[in-house]
Design an enzyme around this catalytic site. Structure first.
Site, short mmCIF file in Angstrom:
data_model
loop_
_atom_site.label_atom_id
_atom_site.label_comp_id
_atom_site.label_asym_id
_atom_site.label_seq_id
_atom_site.Cartn_x
_atom_site.Cartn_y
_atom_site.Cartn_z
N GLU A 14 58.76 28.54 69.53
CA GLU A 14 58.49 27.43 70.47
C GLU A 14 59.29 27.56 71.76
OE1 GLU A 14 61.61 25.68 67.50
OE2 GLU A 14 60.00 27.16 67.50
N HIS A 28 62.51 31.07 66.49
CA HIS A 28 61.92 29.85 67.05
C HIS A 28 60.94 30.22 68.15
CE1 HIS A 28 64.60 26.75 65.22
NE2 HIS A 28 65.46 27.75 65.16
N CYS A 71 62.09 28.84 61.28
CA CYS A 71 63.52 28.97 60.95
C CYS A 71 63.80 28.37 59.57
CB CYS A 71 64.37 28.34 62.04
SG CYS A 71 66.12 28.80 61.94
#
Length: 544
Positions: free
Chosen positions: A503, A501, A378
């Site tokens: 993750e 993102h 990001c």
């Protein structure tokens, strides 16, 4: 529908979220479909506008819900996808009740905490549970018993308990058993906490006692006697060196057996996949060190990044060690090489605001020029574009309109964000599709040309500068229409940035492709002994 409610007493931070997530994992292992709800008693509508210094990480769900990190634990432990409906806050409840009152839905009645607010809470829980199609719904009540903010939610729990069949409702209370100066386990805090629950009309079915070491038999017997729960329902939740070991530990302590008996459940399965994952994690015989350049100095802000690195490490049979590097320290340094002298990779995570930005850019430049594996997420993606535009394309004043009103805005605000006034829930949020170019690193990592990942941003790469940037060697390998989603440097060992993102979609048994590729690149940069890819690692579809 069966409900398992998790409350907490004595003090905050005992691990209700991990207890709830672990309970869900245990029930999933037994063959049941489980969903989860987190109740946050704060008046905020959601976590989106909260400061990371106060709140830690804002976790993003697939529908764009900005929520507490506990929902991230639920998704990772149970391998499920939740929505913003699974996060109930005081702000959401009161907003809905007031809107109903304004519409006249209450037919002129005086609107009160009981029954109107408590009814709204119960309706939300039951609606989410039913809509999920699950067999069992976990409900974690945030805060600590005795907090004034939690009272309406605990009253709703009390009412639900009386409205549901006995075998369809169980309450787990998480408490603390400290050790005194004489090395004796003390039960008094637990007794007082259960007493407070009883004063609200709630009797726990199971007590999960957080403690430094396993509960003594005499301690369990004392808690059982004074708190009126069977001794087998007093579960020792002693310290574990990794949160992924907690479901295994709680099952060994008898939580699964008692809960199944209490709720008239029979095992439909006996999955060992979680235990096998933990065994792989423990048997990892290699290690890499990654430098994470931090803006906030608080590890919890980057919790999902830490977990995604761990997931990739498990798949590769590798322990991933983290070195935290403060971006402001890099800003002050004339030479940043000492910060990265013995790391295997550099990661720049998401964030907002100008503070520490130049330090991040220095770290990215070091990674690019020294061929060190790099992953930008990001803000890290956007700063990689700025660094490349400054130092390779030649625009020395390249910046973002987030940071400066002047200069070459290689990063600019999204068109739809320009007239937005309200801050909460107005970013580009949640899952969006991207299309990946063939014959790129991104394509090799994902193994497909179409992906869907979670976003949280207001700024993007300036479309007017894309051609010029790419003409100097940077490749935007994934796009959403004219929005750049992934960047890479083909001449570099591993240089990847994602506007999204990744993750947030990483799971212990399904690691995120960018993180997996990043860890693999760090391993391959090791000397021959550590860089050898073992048969264990090769079994993972993305490890070759």
């Amino acid at each position: 529908m069966k409900y398992v409610v998790v409350t907490g007493g004595v003090m905050s931070g005992l691990g209700k979220g991990i207890t709830a997530a672990s309970t869900g994992r245990i029930l999933k292992n037994k063959g049941y479909k489980v969903t989860a709800i987190k109740i946050d008693p704060y008046i905020n509508i959601d976590a989106g506008t909260m400061s990371p210094f106060q709140h830690g990480e804002v976790y993003v769900l697939k529908d764009g819900g900005e929520v507490d990190i506990d929902l991230g634990h639920y998704e990772r432990f149970m391998d499920i996808d939740l929505t913003s409906d699974h996060n109930i806050t005081t702000g959401k409840i009161y907003k809905t009740v007031i809107e109903k009152e304004r519409r006249g839905d209450y037919l002129g009645k005086t609107v009160q905490i009981i029954p109107h607010v408590t009814n709204e809470i119960k309706e939300r829980i039951r609606h989410v549970a039913k809509k999920s199609g699950a067999d069992i719904c976990l409900v974690e009540v945030g805060g600590t018993v005795g907090d004034i903010e939690s009272m309406p939610f605990l009253e709703a729990v009390r009412q639900m308990r009386s409205e549901e069949e006995k075998e369809d409702f169980a309450l787990i209370h998480v408490t603390l058993v400290p050790i005194d100066t004489m090395d004796e386990q003390k039960t008094k805090p637990t007794q007082h906490s259960v007493k407070e629950l009883r004063e609200l009309g709630i009797q726990p079915d199971i007590i999960v006692a957080r403690c430094k070491r396993p509960l003594n038999k005499s301690t369990k017997a004392k808690i059982s006697l004074f708190c009126d729960v069977p001794e087998e329902a007093v579960i020792s939740a002693h310290d574990a060196d990794d949160i992924y070991k907690v479901p295994i530990q709680l099952e060994k302590e008898g939580l699964a057996d008692y809960l199944m008996k209490r709720m008239s459940l029979v095992p439909l399965n006996d999955s060992q996949s979680w235990n096998e994952m933990v065994r792989r994690m423990e048997s990892a015989d290699r290690s890499v060190t990654v430098a994470i350049i931090s803006k906030y100095g608080i590890e919890d802000v980057y919790l999902s990044v830490k977990e995604a690195l761990k997931h990739a490490g498990i798949a590769m049979g590798t322990k991933v060690k983290i070195r935290w590097v403060e971006s402001e320290d890099l800003e002050k340094a004339d030479d940043v090489s000492p910060f990265f002298a013995d790391v295997d990779g550099i990661l720049v995570p998401g964030g907002f605001g100008m503070r520490g930005i130049e330090g991040n850019i220095k770290g990215i430049k070091y990674a690019r020029e020294h061929n060190v594996p790099f992953l930008g997420l990001c803000m890290g993606f956007q700063l990689a574009v700025i660094e490349f535009t400054r130092n390779v394309v030649g625009y020395k004043d390249a910046t973002s309109s987030e940071f400066s009103a002047t200069g070459t805005h290689v990063i600019d605000i999204l068109p739809e964000q320009k007239d937005i006034k309200n801050m909460g829930g107005t970013m580009r949020l949640g899952e969006h599709k991207s299309w990946i170019k063939d014959n790129t690193l991104a394509h090799r990592l994902y193994g497909t040309t179409k992906i869907s990942e979670r976003h949280r941003h207001r700024y993007e790469v300036n479309p007017d500068m894309i051609d010029e940037i790419e003409s100097h060697g940077l490749v935007f390998s994934a796009k959403n229409d004219n929005r750049m989603e992934i960047l890479e440097l083909p001449t570099h060992r591993f240089f990847l940035g994602t506007q999204f993102h990744p993750e947030f979609k990483s799971r212990p048994e399904r690691p995120s492709p960018p993180f997996l590729g990043f860890v693999k690149a760090m391993l391959e940069g090791k000397k021959p002994e550590a860089g050898k890819i073992t048969a264990k690692a090769e079994k993972h579809p993305l490890s070759t």
